[in-house]
Write a protein that holds these residues in place. Structure first.
Motif, PDB file in Angstrom:
ATOM      1  N   GLU A 137      -6.123   1.195   2.520  1.00 16.24           N
ATOM      2  CA  GLU A 137      -6.188  -0.049   2.598  1.00 16.24           C
ATOM      3  C   GLU A 137      -6.638  -0.816   1.179  1.00 16.24           C
ATOM      4  O   GLU A 137      -7.353  -0.170   0.439  1.00 16.24           O
ATOM      5  CB  GLU A 137      -7.437  -0.321   3.296  1.00 16.24           C
ATOM      6  CG  GLU A 137      -7.710  -1.845   3.575  1.00 16.24           C
ATOM      7  CD  GLU A 137      -8.857  -2.182   4.610  1.00 16.24           C
ATOM      8  OE1 GLU A 137      -8.963  -3.490   5.108  1.00 16.24           O
ATOM      9  OE2 GLU A 137      -9.456  -1.275   4.948  1.00 16.24           O
ATOM     10  N   ILE A 138      -5.916  -1.991   0.802  1.00 14.17           N
ATOM     11  CA  ILE A 138      -5.969  -2.630  -0.311  1.00 14.17           C
ATOM     12  C   ILE A 138      -6.406  -4.025   0.041  1.00 14.17           C
ATOM     13  O   ILE A 138      -5.633  -4.516   0.542  1.00 14.17           O
ATOM     14  CB  ILE A 138      -4.841  -2.340  -1.277  1.00 14.17           C
ATOM     15  CG1 ILE A 138      -4.480  -1.055  -1.484  1.00 14.17           C
ATOM     16  CG2 ILE A 138      -5.015  -3.130  -2.735  1.00 14.17           C
ATOM     17  CD1 ILE A 138      -3.199  -0.886  -2.381  1.00 14.17           C
ATOM     18  N   ILE A 187      -9.377  -0.538  -3.481  1.00 12.29           N
ATOM     19  CA  ILE A 187      -8.460   0.598  -2.997  1.00 12.29           C
ATOM     20  C   ILE A 187      -9.177   1.466  -2.261  1.00 12.29           C
ATOM     21  O   ILE A 187     -10.169   2.041  -2.913  1.00 12.29           O
ATOM     22  CB  ILE A 187      -7.562   1.149  -4.175  1.00 12.29           C
ATOM     23  CG1 ILE A 187      -6.678   0.076  -4.827  1.00 12.29           C
ATOM     24  CG2 ILE A 187      -6.467   2.233  -3.564  1.00 12.29           C
ATOM     25  CD1 ILE A 187      -5.918   0.706  -5.989  1.00 12.29           C
ATOM     26  N   CYS A 234       0.807  -1.292   0.041  1.00 17.01           N
ATOM     27  CA  CYS A 234      -0.102  -0.217  -0.037  1.00 17.01           C
ATOM     28  C   CYS A 234       0.977   1.130  -0.146  1.00 17.01           C
ATOM     29  O   CYS A 234       1.983   1.369   0.409  1.00 17.01           O
ATOM     30  CB  CYS A 234      -0.780  -0.080   1.201  1.00 17.01           C
ATOM     31  SG  CYS A 234      -1.849  -1.639   1.412  1.00 17.01           S
TER      32      CYS A 234
END
Length: 264
Positions: free
Chosen positions: A234-235, A174, A130
């Motif tokens: 956050e992915i 994403i 990230c």
């Protein structure tokens, strides 16, 4: 596999994260037993020779900033001195009145690459992480160039680890959140150019070296960061990067980020 870069007993090295322990990935150090996280210092996950950033890779973001849709990947460089790790503060510089977040998928190069095809890319990638392409938006508008607005120390948060096994890059969600508020939400499915196409395009211009970082673009929803904020990127399947935001102290002579010894 989740990989951290750590310092332990005077050595900096990459290690595999396993619960609350790290397994050293450098056999030459002779650290064969798992090491407790509480006994090590976690470092920023990359020490790249360069950071290559792709601009305008999401149609909604292109529309948001009022630029024409590119016909091929458009990229620029960010200095390696901008890198910080998860948990370290993004520092708002005195020179800027509007600093914004840009949530992005980062690609970490594992093997030198030059003039490769998209099909060749997986063999040259170490993993994914990230990233936040922090940008001084007012300076971007004023300068018309990206060197200053993208290049301040702390403007490249990366982490919290490198994920080496991401089975499907084509539909990763994403997200960016600031103080719990959802600001950005997109998917790699919405990219104009895929991560593999981007790496191949960059390799046709410059040699990519192990440890180099490529940022693959941000979806719409970029917005301002203020002193005291917490920004999260956050992915899905990759990780969660968290950074506090602080205003640069007034006065001169502030020290830059602490330099790290080379990985041994």
């Amino acid at each position: 596999m989740r990989v951290l870069r750590v310092r332990y007993n005077g050595h900096s090295f990459y290690g595999r994260l396993d619960g609350n322990h790290v397994h050293c990935l450098n056999p030459q150090l002779g650290l064969n037993d798992p090491i407790a996280l509480e006994d090590i210092a976690v470092l920023p996950v990359v020490t790249p020779s360069k950071i290559v950033c792709v601009g305008m890779n999401f149609r909604d973001h292109v529309e948001e900033i009022g630029f024409p849709v590119p016909e091929e990947p458009v990229f620029f460089l960010k200095p390696s001195s901008a890198v910080i790790g998860s948990g370290q503060p993004v520092v708002l510089p005195a020179e800027s009145g509007r600093v914004e977040h840009e949530a992005e998928l980062g690609v970490v190069i594992g093997r030198a690459a030059r003039n490769i095809t998209p099909e060749d890319v997986p063999a040259h990638v170490f993993g994914y992480t990230c990233a936040n392409d922090v940008t001084a938006r007012d300076l971007q508008s004023r300068d018309g160039l990206f060197g200053r607005c993208k290049g301040f120390d702390t403007f490249a948060p990366v982490g919290p680890w490198i994920e080496t096994e991401v089975p499907d890059l084509s539909s990763l969600s994403i997200r960016a959140m600031v103080n719990g508020e959802l600001r950005q939400q997109g998917s790699t499915a919405d990219m104009l150019f895929s991560p593999h196409e981007i790496v191949a395009a960059v390799s046709r211009v410059m040699t990519l070296l192990p440890g180099d970082l490529i940022l693959t673009g941000t979806p719409a929803g970029v917005g301002p960061l203020e002193d005291g904020d917490e920004v999260r990127v956050e992915i899905d399947g990759v990780g969660l990067l968290i950074n506090p935001v602080l205003r640069e102290p007034s006065g001169s002579g502030q020290e830059g980020p602490e330099s790290e010894p080379p990985v041994q």
